[in-house]
Structure formats: C-alpha cells, structure tokens
Enzyme design. Structure first.
Site, PDB file in Angstrom:
ATOM      1  N   ASP A   1      42.785  44.547  46.877  1.00  0.00           N
ATOM      2  CA  ASP A   1      41.878  45.173  45.902  1.00  0.00           C
ATOM      3  C   ASP A   1      40.478  44.565  46.067  1.00  0.00           C
ATOM      4  O   ASP A   1      40.342  43.347  46.192  1.00  0.00           O
ATOM      5  CB  ASP A   1      42.463  44.869  44.500  1.00  0.00           C
ATOM      6  CG  ASP A   1      41.724  45.550  43.382  1.00  0.00           C
ATOM      7  OD1 ASP A   1      42.255  46.526  42.845  1.00  0.00           O
ATOM      8  OD2 ASP A   1      40.616  45.081  43.037  1.00  0.00           O
TER       9      ASP A   1
ATOM     10  N   ASN B   1      29.489  50.120  41.844  1.00  0.00           N
ATOM     11  CA  ASN B   1      29.201  51.464  41.318  1.00  0.00           C
ATOM     12  C   ASN B   1      28.098  51.409  40.271  1.00  0.00           C
ATOM     13  O   ASN B   1      27.155  52.202  40.292  1.00  0.00           O
ATOM     14  CB  ASN B   1      30.448  52.050  40.657  1.00  0.00           C
ATOM     15  CG  ASN B   1      31.352  52.774  41.647  1.00  0.00           C
ATOM     16  OD1 ASN B   1      30.902  53.225  42.686  1.00  0.00           O
ATOM     17  ND2 ASN B   1      32.629  52.856  41.322  1.00  0.00           N
TER      18      ASN B   1
ATOM     19  N   HIS C   1      27.465  55.577  42.650  1.00  0.00           N
ATOM     20  CA  HIS C   1      28.765  56.011  43.175  1.00  0.00           C
ATOM     21  C   HIS C   1      28.743  56.222  44.696  1.00  0.00           C
ATOM     22  O   HIS C   1      29.714  55.962  45.384  1.00  0.00           O
ATOM     23  CB  HIS C   1      29.140  57.323  42.476  1.00  0.00           C
ATOM     24  CG  HIS C   1      30.582  57.470  42.222  1.00  0.00           C
ATOM     25  ND1 HIS C   1      31.232  56.803  41.214  1.00  0.00           N
ATOM     26  CD2 HIS C   1      31.527  58.195  42.852  1.00  0.00           C
ATOM     27  CE1 HIS C   1      32.509  57.119  41.227  1.00  0.00           C
ATOM     28  NE2 HIS C   1      32.713  57.965  42.220  1.00  0.00           N
TER      29      HIS C   1
ATOM     30  N   ASP D   1      31.310  54.718  47.302  1.00  0.00           N
ATOM     31  CA  ASP D   1      32.097  55.490  48.279  1.00  0.00           C
ATOM     32  C   ASP D   1      31.901  54.938  49.692  1.00  0.00           C
ATOM     33  O   ASP D   1      32.849  54.838  50.478  1.00  0.00           O
ATOM     34  CB  ASP D   1      31.688  56.967  48.253  1.00  0.00           C
ATOM     35  CG  ASP D   1      32.277  57.706  47.053  1.00  0.00           C
ATOM     36  OD1 ASP D   1      33.010  57.074  46.281  1.00  0.00           O
ATOM     37  OD2 ASP D   1      31.997  58.908  46.910  1.00  0.00           O
TER      38      ASP D   1
ATOM     39  N   GLU E   1      40.220  51.452  44.190  1.00  0.00           N
ATOM     40  CA  GLU E   1      39.720  50.448  45.162  1.00  0.00           C
ATOM     41  C   GLU E   1      40.868  49.529  45.575  1.00  0.00           C
ATOM     42  O   GLU E   1      40.679  48.366  45.881  1.00  0.00           O
ATOM     43  CB  GLU E   1      38.544  49.630  44.595  1.00  0.00           C
ATOM     44  CG  GLU E   1      38.381  49.650  43.098  1.00  0.00           C
ATOM     45  CD  GLU E   1      39.409  48.805  42.351  1.00  0.00           C
ATOM     46  OE1 GLU E   1      40.445  49.395  41.969  1.00  0.00           O
ATOM     47  OE2 GLU E   1      39.193  47.607  42.153  1.00  0.00           O
TER      48      GLU E   1
HETATM   49  N1  LIG Z   1      32.666  55.077  44.111  1.00  0.00           N
HETATM   50  C1  LIG Z   1      33.949  55.208  43.771  1.00  0.00           C
HETATM   51  N2  LIG Z   1      34.433  54.460  42.750  1.00  0.00           N
HETATM   52  C2  LIG Z   1      35.735  54.573  42.437  1.00  0.00           C
HETATM   53  C3  LIG Z   1      36.596  55.464  43.121  1.00  0.00           C
HETATM   54  N3  LIG Z   1      37.853  55.350  42.591  1.00  0.00           N
HETATM   55  C4  LIG Z   1      37.761  54.424  41.604  1.00  0.00           C
HETATM   56  N4  LIG Z   1      36.497  53.942  41.490  1.00  0.00           N
HETATM   57  C5  LIG Z   1      35.961  52.944  40.557  1.00  0.00           C
HETATM   58  O1  LIG Z   1      36.513  51.671  40.831  1.00  0.00           O
HETATM   59  C6  LIG Z   1      36.286  50.827  39.698  1.00  0.00           C
HETATM   60  C7  LIG Z   1      37.444  49.855  39.548  1.00  0.00           C
HETATM   61  O2  LIG Z   1      37.094  48.938  38.574  1.00  0.00           O
HETATM   62  P1  LIG Z   1      38.060  47.814  37.995  1.00  0.00           P
HETATM   63  O3  LIG Z   1      39.474  48.345  37.974  1.00  0.00           O
HETATM   64  O4  LIG Z   1      37.485  47.344  36.716  1.00  0.00           O
HETATM   65  O5  LIG Z   1      38.080  46.683  39.065  1.00  0.00           O
HETATM   66  P2  LIG Z   1      36.947  45.692  39.635  1.00  0.00           P
HETATM   67  O6  LIG Z   1      35.605  45.970  39.083  1.00  0.00           O
HETATM   68  O7  LIG Z   1      37.065  45.776  41.134  1.00  0.00           O
HETATM   69  O8  LIG Z   1      37.417  44.299  39.128  1.00  0.00           O
HETATM   70  P3  LIG Z   1      38.534  43.329  39.722  1.00  0.00           P
HETATM   71  O9  LIG Z   1      39.574  44.193  40.401  1.00  0.00           O
HETATM   72  O10 LIG Z   1      39.083  42.617  38.541  1.00  0.00           O
HETATM   73  O11 LIG Z   1      37.883  42.394  40.689  1.00  0.00           O
HETATM   74  C8  LIG Z   1      36.089  51.771  38.508  1.00  0.00           C
HETATM   75  O12 LIG Z   1      34.762  51.675  38.081  1.00  0.00           O
HETATM   76  C9  LIG Z   1      36.356  53.180  39.100  1.00  0.00           C
HETATM   77  O13 LIG Z   1      35.517  54.151  38.525  1.00  0.00           O
HETATM   78  C10 LIG Z   1      36.028  56.266  44.182  1.00  0.00           C
HETATM   79  O14 LIG Z   1      36.694  57.069  44.856  1.00  0.00           O
HETATM   80  N5  LIG Z   1      34.707  56.094  44.464  1.00  0.00           N
END
Ligand SMILES: Nc1nc2c(ncn2[C@@H]2O[C@H](COP(=O)(O)OP(=O)(O)OP(=O)(O)O)[C@@H](O)[C@H]2O)c(=O)[nH]1
Length: 309
Positions: A177, A185, A190, A194, A220
């Site tokens: 992850d 983002n 965004h 991506d 992610e």
């Molecule tokens: N740009 C983009 N963002 C995405 C996509 N799928 C998910 N996300 C974003 O990924 C982010 C995941 O955030 P969190 O689950 O809080 O995880 P994190 O910020 O990486 O924090 P930790 O995992 O604790 O280190 C969210 O803001 C989702 O909107 C995508 O296809 N494209």
C-alpha cells in the site's frame, strides 16, 4: 500481431478431413485434426492448445457429431469454443437439432470453400469478442495490471500448483500500500495521483518475474504473488521498497518522492488447503503492523506462525 485461431476439424473420413483442413489453412488459421470424437475430446482437454473453433462432422461411428457437441457444451472453458456442425444430411430438423444442442453454425457437405472460410471468420470474430470481454473483466483500466477478481483467480491457480509440486517449495503473497497517498491527491490533484499509481504499478511489475502475479487490489493497494522462501522474499521486498522510493514521480513540473509498505505471508505446501482469503487477511494484518510502526518497510511471517498467534 494476433495469434492464429486454433481450429479443430473432427471427421472420421480422412479425405473430407483433408479438404476441410485445407480451407482452414487457407483462412490462415492453425489446423488441429481428430479422426474420431474421443481423440477430439482428448485434444480439447489438453490445456496447452485449446481449440477455439471446432468443426464437427455429424455422422461418425460410436459417437455422432450431435453427441460430441453436447459433450463439449458440458465442459467448462475460459473461452467458449465456436462449433460448426457439418453434414450431408441437411433436413431442416437436423439443423434445428444441431443448433439446439449447442452448435453455433451448421453447413452442408460438400463444403463450399469460400463460404466456409467466411463462416470460420464469423467464428473468429465471436472468439475475439470473448477474449476482449475477458481481458476487460480481468484488467484494471488505469494501470493495465490484473484487477482484484483476476488476482484472486491467479492466486488460486498458483496455490493449486504449489499443492501439486513434489519438491518442498514456498510461495509468498504480499499486500502492499502506498504511504500517505491521500496527501498526494489532496496536494497535487487526482491526475498526479493517477500518474503515481501507473508508475508504481510499473515498478512493482518489473520487480517480479513475468509468470508471477502483480495486481491492483484496491485504490492504492496492490497484491503480489511470487515463488520465494523467507530468505529470498526479504531480498526481493527490500529491492521493491527501494524501487518505489528511490526515483521521483513526475508530472508536468511536479516531482515527488513516496514510500510504500508491504505485508508478506509465506505459504508452505501444508497450508494450501486454506482459503485464499485467509492468506490475504494475514498479509493485510502484517501490512498494518508496518503502517503502525512508521511505514516504508515490510514485514514477513509464515502463515503457520500467524495461525498460532
Ligand atoms: N488518484 C487516485 N486516487 C485514488 C484512486 N483510488 C483511490 N484513491 C484515493 O486513495 C486514497 C487512499 O487514502 P487512505 O486510505 O487514507 O490511505 P493513505 O493516505 O495512503 O494512508 P496510509 O495508507 O495510512 O499510509 C483516497 O484518497 C482515495 O480517494 C485512483 O484510482 N486514483
């Protein structure tokens, strides 16, 4: 270039087989031949060369074309073969019977070469559509990696291979992850997010061998599956961690660095009867230990040790 379509001709009459086969080759397709239905079923069961179009003669001893067609339709395929029934016995009722038991097309003998070739091409179009649908259903659109459903299918295949190997081997399932991805983002937009996902996918894909699995498991989050023991996987994971964090990710005039966390469960042959979701859950719990301990790292444990915790 597309691979040649695999066409199986099933006919007990060797001369008819040669004639039909010559049209198949004229259509620039790959010819497989069976002179009886039993050999046809053997060829179909062979995992290496699954026929995509099957041309079945109706009148054959022991098992006729209609029965063969029914048997083929009882089998499970990833790509369902296109069946063309061929007969000199062309009463309307026969045509209906053939289509009702699962033939896709029905033609009369003697075969008219040019029309037969056109009909083979109809079959090829249907097969190619199936392949396209399958690929869409299995692929993550953004990164081109396998998606979650395909990842689980791939892991099940790896696990059943591990269960069958005669030498003691171990496999590793990793959930990884991107750290603080939300910030990327939120800060850069965004589009940059991506871009990062696409680049991370490439770096992960390049860290494993082609026959091993790299999939986008969620936003992610990635799932990786490879053949390695505990010692080997630690080296692989360290290489992967560095591949992710060393070079920056750039889009337009933005350039940023990021890190990733990894949870890895080592699966031995004795574990293979467990459900795939148990391995995923275990890798996930190891990943969250890494997240809680500060991120940018990996944790490896055997499935057996985690079961006993
Ligand atoms: N740009 C983009 N963002 C995405 C996509 N799928 C998910 N996300 C974003 O990924 C982010 C995941 O955030 P969190 O689950 O809080 O995880 P994190 O910020 O990486 O924090 P930790 O995992 O604790 O280190 C969210 O803001 C989702 O909107 C995508 O296809 N494209």
């Amino acid at each position: 270039m597309d691979k040649k379509m695999q066409v199986l001709v099933v006919d007990d009459n060797e001369i008819d087989c040669l004639t039909t086969g010559s049209f198949v080759e004229k259509a620039n397709m790959n010819l497989l031949v069976a002179n009886d239905p039993y050999s046809a079923l053997e060829i179909i069961a062979n995992q290496e060369i699954t026929p995509e179009i099957i041309v079945v003669d109706w009148i054959m001893p022991k098992m006729n074309g209609l029965e063969l067609c029914q048997k083929i339709r009882e089998l499970k395929f990833t790509i369902t073969p296109y069946i063309i029934m061929v007969t000199s016995n062309s009463l309307g009722e026969n045509e209906q019977n053939a289509l009702d038991v699962g033939a896709d097309d029905f033609i009369e003998k003697p075969i008219h070469g040019a029309i037969f070739i056109s009909r083979l091409r109809v079959g090829a179009r249907i097969i190619n559509l199936q392949k396209k649908l399958l690929s869409l259903a299995h692929t993550d659109e953004l990164t081109g990696l396998l998606n979650r459903r395909a990842a689980i299918d791939a892991c099940k295949t790896h696990l059943s291979r591990l269960a069958r190997t005669e030498v003691p081997l171990s496999h590793c399932l990793i959930i990884s992850d991107i750290d603080f991805f939300k910030k990327i983002n939120d800060t850069y937009g965004h589009e940059m997010g991506d871009r990062v996902l696409v680049d991370v996918s490439k770096r992960l894909r390049n860290s494993l061998r082609p026959f091993e699995t790299v999939a986008r498991f969620g936003g992610e989050e990635f799932l990786l599956y490879c053949e390695a023991n505990e010692k080997e996987i630690k080296l692989i994971l360290e290489r992967m961690r560095k591949a992710i964090c060393t070079d920056p990710y750039t889009l337009n005039d933005v350039s940023l660095n990021l890190t990733m966390s990894f949870g890895c469960v080592v699966i031995k042959q004795n574990d293979t009867h467990h459900d795939i979701n148990e391995f995923i859950k275990t890798a996930d719990s190891l990943l969250y230990e890494v997240k809680n301990a500060g991120r940018d790292n990996f944790k490896v444990a055997t499935f057996a040790s985690m079961k006993n915790d």
